[in-house]
Enzyme design. Structure first.
Site, PDB file in Angstrom:
ATOM      1  N   GLY B  70       0.803  -1.209   0.000  1.00 53.30           N
ATOM      2  CA  GLY B  70       0.000   0.000   0.000  1.00 53.30           C
ATOM      3  C   GLY B  70       0.839   1.264   0.000  1.00 53.30           C
ATOM      4  CB  THR B  71       3.868   2.235   1.897  1.00 51.09           C
ATOM      5  OG1 THR B  71       3.281   2.158   3.194  1.00 51.09           O
ATOM      6  CG2 THR B  71       4.868   3.371   1.870  1.00 51.09           C
ATOM      7  CB  CYS B 323       3.318   5.887  25.955  1.00 55.36           C
ATOM      8  SG  CYS B 323       4.973   6.485  25.655  1.00 55.36           S
TER       9      CYS B 323
END
Lengths: 392, 376
Positions: B70-71, B323
């Site tokens: 896809g990239t 995070c």
């Protein structure tokens, strides 16, 4: 063409009667680092260690490895020739092409340690200088500040010719100053602190605090990579991974939020010291840096120190963050350090940590914890493994 | 049994895909460009796969270009379209929530003097038609929009764009990144009016290392790699026959889409209802999102500890954010969700193979998290 690596270990020479011991340690470390590349001969003469690779060894790679061994001030690759001036004149020019083509000025130094050799040092220098000028007409001689100094050393069996000297990693041979426990989190600072102390000759035992599930396997893998990078210089380290979840949860549940950081640090120090005792390590090392975060104020540092009896060394204490980052980049830990995983220091970070924790307040807060029991459990559950550098 | 609920990241290769790859590796290992019979057989394998992918898209096989995934297909579409379509103009219209392979290619174009517009999205991650209509000008050379967002499952109004381009009398090409839609809803580039459309193999139970760019007949784009005459010189290099064969097999064995959709819609409703019963959870995906993707946040928790906790219990999901140390997700940020929500975001993504047992295992894990995990 035969090549050797000439190693200078200047600082060791100053060490009086310890010198033999240091030399042996350096030799042992060097042997360990070079062994994977093949067979080498080692010989000491005139405060130079000469490393002679076997014919099938990649000398370039061996020289790169030498550049990472602590205790070495400088090293150079040298052409090893039979003791005939004709051989020097015939081969030195081509051998030094890499150094000389990029230089404007040069000089030649003769060092005749075998006084039976018919030519004196000044004559050797003059003869080779003339030949090199003929081969590289763009060069001029500058005896005071040359870009390249070509050295011709006449030894007992061979003549060595070398160009540029490379700075070594410096310091003292790993292990010559004893053992130390390094508290390693995964951030930028602790690997640098460990590297600095390792350069002063300590061998490192890592202690890492993992708090699953608040921290994950990627954070642990990151610490393995970081310690592995430092091991490129030291050869290897043992790493203890401490299961720290229960401690952090207990502090979060039972103690005032603003004391969370300092209480956590104190527990880490207690556990690290216990491990240090069993490892027969003689000090603790942290990456703390004055004023960087709330746990790194003078009162907070005093409070963490007061729970242990071993000395706690903080080689980064007076450095600027910029300097630490530059070192981390040089050592090769920076790009790993900035990977964004939670670590034991970002779990439960208090919103407003106390920067001047008073001893009586801390004591009152800790009274709510089963300190001895928690430490005992951490030590009992720690997992150990060997971390080697990639080149080992 | 583990509960793998991260199908938008990747899927397990199907038995058919594995068989096709093994066959290609063991028997049909010739170079498709070789003139001998071994090469011919490999070339036939590649062409069969091309036909399968074309069929799945309702396209002609010569409209399918194989890429490494896809990239690469997205990169080639964006960069290759604007360089070939200079005559139309130098304006590129895309959204703030594209996959990074479109986003970063577009940002690169902005550094090269292109006028690039990143359209904002609403709280559900959707681009508005009005914004699209305003952004598309007669000087626009490319519009690139994803069919389904990979983090929240939002459907973007891709089928409205062709009309907008025509209304502006623009010569813009339309590229649609359909990686997350393919194999889940019918994807028909001709019906959407797309000139270029990206699909990927490993999101539909095929192997990694293969993808495709649909290029409508008559549309010209510039290559990004040079070196051979394979695939009309648009994507030179020896074709990775095993990966392509596996992709072809996966595309030939897509599930019955309406039936799978109905099943997953039910599973999604079951999950969302149960999350609401657990309490303290907000669902970030819109109600009309593709049911295969559910993004939600556990308030007061952070994504990474939850992900670790679930992972240790054999439940695999994705963190919709980062995070304390990292940056929050670009997509959730573009949706302007409060920090408390982006911090605790998780993404569950289904395949037609997903089961209620797997969702139950996740729900049990979430209940455990709420009971035992100390939050922020």
């Amino acid at each position: 063409m035969r090549e050797v690596i000439l190693i200078k270990y200047g600082e060791l020479v100053l060490k009086g009667q310890n010198r033999r011991q240091f030399e042996e340690r350096l030799l042992r470390n060097l042997r360990g680092r070079l062994a994977p590349l093949g067979a080498f001969g080692y010989s000491y003469a005139q405060s130079t260690l000469t490393v002679t690779p076997a014919d099938d060894v990649d000398t370039g790679r061996a020289a790169d490895y030498v550049g990472t061994v602590f205790g070495i001030v400088a090293y150079s690759r040298a052409l090893c020739l039979p003791k005939e001036m004709d051989a020097v004149l015939a081969q030195a020019g081509d051998y030094l092409a890499g150094d000389l083509l990029g230089a404007q000025t040069f000089k030649v130094e003769g060092k005749r340690s075998d006084k039976r050799f018919p030519l004196g040092s000044p004559q050797i220098a003059a003869d080779l200088g003339e030949r090199l000028l003929a081969q590289y007409p763009h060069l001029t001689v500058d005896v005071h500040h040359p870009d390249v100094t070509v050295t011709v050393e006449v030894r007992d069996q061979y003549i060595f010719v070398h160009g540029k000297q490379h700075p070594g990693a410096g310091g003292l041979p790993a292990g010559s100053s004893g053992r130390a426990v390094l508290l390693i989190s995964g951030g930028i600072d602790s690997p640098v602190a460990g590297w600095m102390m390792a350069r002063r000759g300590v061998s490192l035992v890592g202690v890492h605090f993992a708090s699953p599930p608040y921290t994950g396997p990627w954070a642990e893998k990151k610490v393995h990579t970081l310690l592995g990078r430092v091991a490129e210089y030291t050869g290897g380290s043992y790493l203890h991974t401490v299961h720290f979840t229960k401690v952090q949860e207990a502090i979060k549940k039972h103690c005032p939020d603003e004391l969370g950081t300092v209480l956590t640090r104190r527990m880490m120090m207690r556990v690290a010291e216990r491990i240090a005792r069993t490892e027969r390590a003689e000090c603790l090392i942290t990456g703390e840096n004055l004023g960087q975060v709330a746990s790194q104020t003078l009162p907070a540092l005093a409070s963490t120190d007061s729970v242990c009896t071993l000395p706690v060394f903080r080689p980064l204490i007076g450095m600027d963050k910029k300097e630490i980052i530059a070192l981390a980049r040089n050592i090769g830990t920076f790009d790993t350090s900035i990977l964004p995983y939670e670590d034991c220091c970002t779990v439960f970070t208090p919103k407003h940590p106390r920067t001047r924790p008073k001893p009586d307040i801390i004591a009152a807060a800790e009274a709510k914890l089963d300190v001895a029991g928690l430490v005992e459990e951490c030590v009992a559950n720690a997992r150990g493994q060997v971390i080697l550098g990639e080149s080992a | 049994m583990d509960a793998y609920l991260d199908h938008s990241a990747t899927t397990q290769p199907s038995a058919q895909a594995l068989l096709a790859m093994q066959q290609a590796l063991q028997e049909t290992w010739g170079n498709p460009s070789s003139r001998h019979s071994l090469g011919l057989r490999a070339e036939e394998l590649v062409e069969d796969a091309r036909t399968s992918v074309a069929k799945a898209l309702g396209a002609k096989s010569d409209e399918i270009l194989f890429t490494s995934g896809g990239t690469e297909a997205n990169n080639l579409a964006v960069l290759g379209a604007v360089t070939a379509n200079r005559r139309a103009g130098r304006r590129v219209v895309t959204s703030a929530v594209e996959h990074s392979s479109v986003d970063e290619a577009a940002k690169y174009l902005a550094t090269q003097g292109f006028d690039v517009v990143f359209l904002p999205v609403d709280k559900f991650g959707r681009v508005s038609e009005d914004d699209l209509a305003r952004a598309i000008t007669p000087q626009t050379s490319l519009v690139s929009l994803m069919a389904v967002n990979n983090e929240v499952g939002t459907r973007e109004p891709v089928e409205k764009i062709r009309r907008l381009i025509q209304a502006k009398r623009s010569g813009a090409l339309l590229h649609v990144d359909a990686v997350q839609a393919f194999g889940k809803v019918p994807v028909r580039p001709s019906e959407i009016g797309a000139d270029l459309l990206t699909v990927s193999s490993h999101k539909i139970h095929g192997p990694k290392g293969a993808g495709a760019l649909y290029i409508r007949t008559g549309v010209k784009i510039q290559p990004r790699a040079f070196g051979g005459s394979q695939q009309n010189k648009l994507r030179p290099g020896t074709e990775p026959v095993p990966a392509i064969a596996g992709f072809g097999a996966a595309a030939a064995h897509l599930p019955d889409l309406p039936a799978a959709h109905a099943k997953i819609a039910w599973l999604r409703d079951y999950l969302v209802d149960s999350l609401q019963q657990l309490g303290g959870i907000v669902v970030n995906s819109p109600p009309d999102a593709l049911p295969y993707i559910v993004n939600f946040s556990v308030l007061g928790q952070r994504s990474e500890p939850m992900l670790n906790f679930l992972s240790a219990r054999g439940v695999y999901v994705a963190s919709g954010s980062a995070c304390a140390k990292g940056k929050p997700s670009r997509i959730l940020e573009a949706m302007h969700l409060p920090k408390e929500v982006t911090d605790g975001a998780l993404r569950v993504s289904f395949s037609h193979t997903s089961t209620q047992e797997e969702v139950d295992k996740l729900l049990w894990g979430l209940a455990e998290i709420k009971r035992s995990l100390i939050g922020t």
